[in-house]
Design a protein around this motif. Structure first.
Motif, PDB file in Angstrom:
ATOM      1  N   ALA A  80     -16.033 -41.967 -39.188  1.00 17.75           N
ATOM      2  CA  ALA A  80     -16.895 -40.912 -38.840  1.00 17.75           C
ATOM      3  C   ALA A  80     -17.130 -40.718 -37.407  1.00 17.75           C
ATOM      4  CB  ALA A  80     -18.127 -41.383 -39.748  1.00 17.75           C
ATOM      5  N   GLY A  81     -17.294 -41.720 -36.661  1.00 18.92           N
ATOM      6  CA  GLY A  81     -17.539 -41.914 -35.247  1.00 18.92           C
ATOM      7  C   GLY A  81     -16.447 -41.346 -34.475  1.00 18.92           C
ATOM      8  N   PHE A  82     -15.236 -41.524 -34.848  1.00 20.69           N
ATOM      9  CA  PHE A  82     -14.225 -40.485 -34.082  1.00 20.69           C
ATOM     10  C   PHE A  82     -14.197 -39.026 -34.352  1.00 20.69           C
ATOM     11  CE2 PHE A  82     -10.149 -38.874 -33.502  1.00 20.69           C
ATOM     12  CZ  PHE A  82      -9.638 -39.145 -32.121  1.00 20.69           C
ATOM     13  N   THR A  83     -14.390 -38.801 -35.469  1.00 17.96           N
ATOM     14  CA  THR A  83     -14.614 -37.456 -36.251  1.00 17.96           C
ATOM     15  C   THR A  83     -15.456 -36.730 -35.215  1.00 17.96           C
ATOM     16  OG1 THR A  83     -13.866 -37.856 -38.247  1.00 17.96           O
ATOM     17  CG2 THR A  83     -14.886 -35.751 -37.847  1.00 17.96           C
ATOM     18  N   VAL A  84     -16.750 -37.236 -35.073  1.00 19.24           N
ATOM     19  CA  VAL A  84     -17.965 -36.722 -34.427  1.00 19.24           C
ATOM     20  C   VAL A  84     -17.561 -36.867 -32.768  1.00 19.24           C
ATOM     21  CG1 VAL A  84     -20.212 -36.902 -33.452  1.00 19.24           C
ATOM     22  CG2 VAL A  84     -19.578 -37.314 -35.769  1.00 19.24           C
ATOM     23  N   PHE A  85     -16.867 -37.792 -32.205  1.00 18.84           N
ATOM     24  CA  PHE A  85     -16.621 -37.783 -30.783  1.00 18.84           C
ATOM     25  C   PHE A  85     -15.699 -36.773 -30.563  1.00 18.84           C
ATOM     26  CE2 PHE A  85     -13.233 -39.421 -27.782  1.00 18.84           C
ATOM     27  CZ  PHE A  85     -14.107 -39.498 -26.582  1.00 18.84           C
ATOM     28  N   ALA A  86     -14.531 -36.834 -31.243  1.00 22.09           N
ATOM     29  CA  ALA A  86     -13.544 -35.647 -31.072  1.00 22.09           C
ATOM     30  C   ALA A  86     -14.060 -34.323 -31.204  1.00 22.09           C
ATOM     31  CB  ALA A  86     -12.351 -35.563 -32.072  1.00 22.09           C
ATOM     32  N   ALA A  87     -15.079 -33.964 -32.078  1.00 23.49           N
ATOM     33  CA  ALA A  87     -15.680 -32.616 -32.123  1.00 23.49           C
ATOM     34  C   ALA A  87     -16.609 -32.407 -30.851  1.00 23.49           C
ATOM     35  CB  ALA A  87     -16.655 -32.678 -33.109  1.00 23.49           C
ATOM     36  N   LEU A  88     -17.307 -33.339 -30.369  1.00 20.06           N
ATOM     37  CA  LEU A  88     -17.931 -33.235 -29.032  1.00 20.06           C
ATOM     38  C   LEU A  88     -17.030 -32.886 -27.841  1.00 20.06           C
ATOM     39  CD1 LEU A  88     -20.858 -35.857 -29.398  1.00 20.06           C
ATOM     40  CD2 LEU A  88     -20.932 -33.502 -29.675  1.00 20.06           C
ATOM     41  N   LEU A  89     -16.031 -33.714 -27.723  1.00 20.84           N
ATOM     42  CA  LEU A  89     -15.019 -33.560 -26.647  1.00 20.84           C
ATOM     43  C   LEU A  89     -14.346 -32.155 -26.767  1.00 20.84           C
ATOM     44  CD1 LEU A  89     -13.305 -34.843 -24.512  1.00 20.84           C
ATOM     45  CD2 LEU A  89     -11.740 -35.851 -26.196  1.00 20.84           C
ATOM     46  N   GLY A  90     -13.972 -31.791 -28.057  1.00 20.82           N
ATOM     47  CA  GLY A  90     -13.503 -30.509 -28.081  1.00 20.82           C
ATOM     48  C   GLY A  90     -14.607 -29.406 -27.730  1.00 20.82           C
ATOM     49  N   TRP A  91     -15.612 -29.518 -28.177  1.00 20.06           N
ATOM     50  CA  TRP A  91     -16.622 -28.519 -27.562  1.00 20.06           C
ATOM     51  C   TRP A  91     -16.707 -28.432 -26.159  1.00 20.06           C
ATOM     52  CZ3 TRP A  91     -21.155 -28.840 -24.919  1.00 20.06           C
ATOM     53  CH2 TRP A  91     -21.980 -27.697 -25.015  1.00 20.06           C
ATOM     54  N   ALA A  92     -16.741 -29.498 -25.508  1.00 19.89           N
ATOM     55  CA  ALA A  92     -16.887 -29.556 -24.257  1.00 19.89           C
ATOM     56  C   ALA A  92     -15.638 -28.933 -23.433  1.00 19.89           C
ATOM     57  CB  ALA A  92     -16.809 -31.139 -23.464  1.00 19.89           C
ATOM     58  N   ASP A  93     -14.420 -28.927 -24.477  1.00 20.18           N
ATOM     59  CA  ASP A  93     -13.357 -28.363 -23.424  1.00 20.18           C
ATOM     60  C   ASP A  93     -13.192 -26.733 -23.999  1.00 20.18           C
ATOM     61  OD1 ASP A  93     -10.707 -28.145 -22.358  1.00 20.18           O
ATOM     62  OD2 ASP A  93      -9.679 -27.946 -24.575  1.00 20.18           O
ATOM     63  N   ASP A  94     -13.990 -26.576 -24.965  1.00 16.64           N
ATOM     64  CA  ASP A  94     -14.065 -25.183 -25.401  1.00 16.64           C
ATOM     65  C   ASP A  94     -14.856 -24.418 -24.554  1.00 16.64           C
ATOM     66  OD1 ASP A  94     -12.444 -25.237 -27.538  1.00 16.64           O
ATOM     67  OD2 ASP A  94     -14.103 -25.766 -28.877  1.00 16.64           O
ATOM     68  N   VAL A  95     -16.003 -25.000 -23.972  1.00 17.88           N
ATOM     69  CA  VAL A  95     -16.959 -24.355 -23.281  1.00 17.88           C
ATOM     70  C   VAL A  95     -16.793 -24.414 -21.595  1.00 17.88           C
ATOM     71  CG1 VAL A  95     -19.343 -24.581 -22.427  1.00 17.88           C
ATOM     72  CG2 VAL A  95     -18.798 -24.814 -24.752  1.00 17.88           C
ATOM     73  N   PHE A  96     -16.243 -25.814 -21.380  1.00 16.86           N
ATOM     74  CA  PHE A  96     -16.140 -25.852 -19.888  1.00 16.86           C
ATOM     75  C   PHE A  96     -14.531 -25.938 -19.319  1.00 16.86           C
ATOM     76  CE2 PHE A  96     -20.003 -28.180 -21.198  1.00 16.86           C
ATOM     77  CZ  PHE A  96     -20.895 -27.454 -20.436  1.00 16.86           C
ATOM     78  N   GLY A  97     -13.792 -26.360 -20.385  1.00 17.29           N
ATOM     79  CA  GLY A  97     -12.262 -26.406 -20.150  1.00 17.29           C
ATOM     80  C   GLY A  97     -12.035 -27.699 -19.366  1.00 17.29           C
ATOM     81  N   LEU A  98     -11.843 -28.784 -20.088  1.00 15.43           N
ATOM     82  CA  LEU A  98     -11.570 -29.788 -19.466  1.00 15.43           C
ATOM     83  C   LEU A  98      -9.831 -30.098 -18.884  1.00 15.43           C
ATOM     84  CD1 LEU A  98     -13.374 -32.131 -22.105  1.00 15.43           C
ATOM     85  CD2 LEU A  98     -14.055 -31.382 -19.836  1.00 15.43           C
ATOM     86  N   PRO A  99      -9.559 -30.857 -18.022  1.00 15.38           N
ATOM     87  CA  PRO A  99      -8.293 -30.988 -17.797  1.00 15.38           C
ATOM     88  C   PRO A  99      -7.500 -31.794 -18.951  1.00 15.38           C
ATOM     89  CG  PRO A  99      -9.711 -31.904 -15.986  1.00 15.38           C
ATOM     90  CD  PRO A  99     -10.619 -31.660 -17.128  1.00 15.38           C
ATOM     91  N   ALA A 100      -6.255 -31.435 -19.076  1.00 11.93           N
ATOM     92  CA  ALA A 100      -5.499 -31.830 -20.291  1.00 11.93           C
ATOM     93  C   ALA A 100      -5.437 -33.370 -20.457  1.00 11.93           C
ATOM     94  CB  ALA A 100      -3.975 -31.126 -20.579  1.00 11.93           C
ATOM     95  N   LEU A 101      -5.136 -33.951 -19.151  1.00  8.94           N
ATOM     96  CA  LEU A 101      -5.055 -35.356 -19.001  1.00  8.94           C
ATOM     97  C   LEU A 101      -6.149 -36.086 -19.363  1.00  8.94           C
ATOM     98  CD1 LEU A 101      -3.175 -37.616 -18.309  1.00  8.94           C
ATOM     99  CD2 LEU A 101      -3.586 -37.531 -15.843  1.00  8.94           C
ATOM    100  N   THR A 102      -7.387 -35.505 -18.635  1.00  7.34           N
ATOM    101  CA  THR A 102      -8.819 -36.195 -19.104  1.00  7.34           C
ATOM    102  C   THR A 102      -8.782 -36.307 -20.474  1.00  7.34           C
ATOM    103  OG1 THR A 102      -9.671 -35.510 -16.913  1.00  7.34           O
ATOM    104  CG2 THR A 102     -11.158 -35.857 -18.712  1.00  7.34           C
ATOM    105  N   LYS A 103      -8.675 -35.013 -21.228  1.00  4.98           N
ATOM    106  CA  LYS A 103      -8.799 -34.976 -22.962  1.00  4.98           C
ATOM    107  C   LYS A 103      -8.046 -35.921 -23.433  1.00  4.98           C
ATOM    108  CE  LYS A 103      -7.479 -31.095 -24.763  1.00  4.98           C
ATOM    109  NZ  LYS A 103      -7.294 -29.883 -25.068  1.00  4.98           N
TER     110      LYS A 103
END
Length: 360
Positions: A80-103
């Protein structure tokens, strides 16, 4: 009441929140190449999927207080923790555009943290036999599969319905196979809660698909990374006490396309970290197939895999066939793997060359 918590509530909440994301979410703009939409489309529909899952689990916890205790304890807490973490990370990428390596580094770290909490496979079941693993090897396999599935679903999320619809079938099949307790050696409630999580996630994805199939909303990385991570975590937990090749077989329609496409690009000297249009499903889109037709093809292949494992190795492991004389899990996995790879190669040789020659 459990039907309300596991199906109606997550579907309705996901449908509603996804509708809000159409108005409030970030927009995914066309890039003139890999992205096929003609105009910007609202993204981060994965936020709605996560909201539906949270609402479904909360409803279940209200009905049975022991559910809440299991959710915050290992091994479910890790998944459950990873699911939430991955969703937040993905949302940050959707909004701000994270570098691929960072993600990628963040996802790998998140997967490792999830496995430290749980699940931690010390045993895998293959052909009815227990294969004992050193902790380090089991943890490496678990981290690798969670990480791979999060990225694989993300790679496949390039056509309306294909990634999330395929994930719905995988999660529903896993949930169905988690129902009979005879498959599991443990006496705790974790398999039951995992079953509920799979069904709740499938219902949430159904709510999202109402908006996604007409092209009104994309899942974004918030959806693909979290759903892929959930599939990976649920598969690892299933494999600890059930036939290990069953979840791997379910994921073949995704994994074959992802790994063979990466191998093909590496062989031709093309960068692996660069967005592209070389996946098998993308070749079909380039050839003029509709998003719906491509999605139905992947749903059909996944349904075939689900039917094969339910009627074969899973039914055998559950004791429906009595004493076994054939390694059904190995046979089904090998047969579908060979068939899938053969179809991928055939498409690459025929349609791939045709598209290259025509410049499409």
């Amino acid at each position: 009441m459990s039907l309300i918590a596991m199906a109606i509530v997550p579907f309705a909440v996901s449908l509603f929140v996804c509708g809000l994301m159409i108005r409030l979410g970030p927009k995914d703009a066309p890039d003139g190449g890999r992205k096929t939409q003609a105009a910007p489309v609202p993204s981060s529909g994965g936020v709605g999927v996560l909201a539906g899952m949270a609402a479904g689990l909360a409803s279940l916890a209200l009905m049975a207080p022991s559910v809440a205790e299991t959710l915050v304890a290992a091994p479910i807490a890790g998944i459950a923790g990873f699911t939430v973490f991955a969703a937040l990370l993905g949302w940050a990428d959707d909004v701000f555009g994270l570098p691929a390596l960072t993600k990628l580094v963040a996802l790998l770290g998140g997967a490792a943290a999830a496995v430290v909490i749980g699940p931690q496979p010390g045993t895998l079941w293959v052909d009815g036999a227990a294969v004992t693993l050193p902790w380090a090897l089991g943890a490496f396999i678990a981290v690798g599969f969670i990480f791979v599935m999060a990225n694989a679903v993300n790679f496949m999320d390039g056509a309306n319905g294909i990634a999330m619809g395929t994930s719905l079938i995988i999660l529903a099949a896993l949930g169905l196979m988690l129902v009979p307790s005879s498959v599991y050696s443990s006496a705790d409630q974790s398999p039951g809660i995992l079953m509920a999580m799979c069904f709740i996630a499938a219902a949430s994805l159904a709510g999202f698909l109402v908006w996604n199939l007409p092209g009104k909303l994309f899942a974004g990385d918030a959806g693909s990374l979290s759903v892929g991570g959930l599939i990976g975590g649920a598969s690892v937990m299933f494999a600890i006490n059930g036939p290990a090749l069953v979840p791997l077989t379910l994921c073949l329609p995704i994994l074959i396309d992802v790994f063979l496409t990466l191998a093909w690009r590496a062989r031709h000297g093309r960068p692996l970290m660069q967005a592209h249009r070389d996946h098998a499903y993308q070749l079909l889109l380039r050839a003029g197939w509709s998003h719906g037709k491509v999605a139905w093809l992947w749903w059909g292949m996944t349904a075939i895999c689900a039917g094969a494992v339910i009627a074969g190795p899973f039914a055998s492991a559950a004791g429906l066939y009595g004493a076994r004389s054939w390694p059904l899990d190995v046979i089904v996995f090998a047969a579908l793997l060979i068939a899938g790879c053969g179809l991928w190669v055939r498409q690459r040789v025929t349609l791939g060359r045709e598209l290259l020659a025509s410049g499409r």
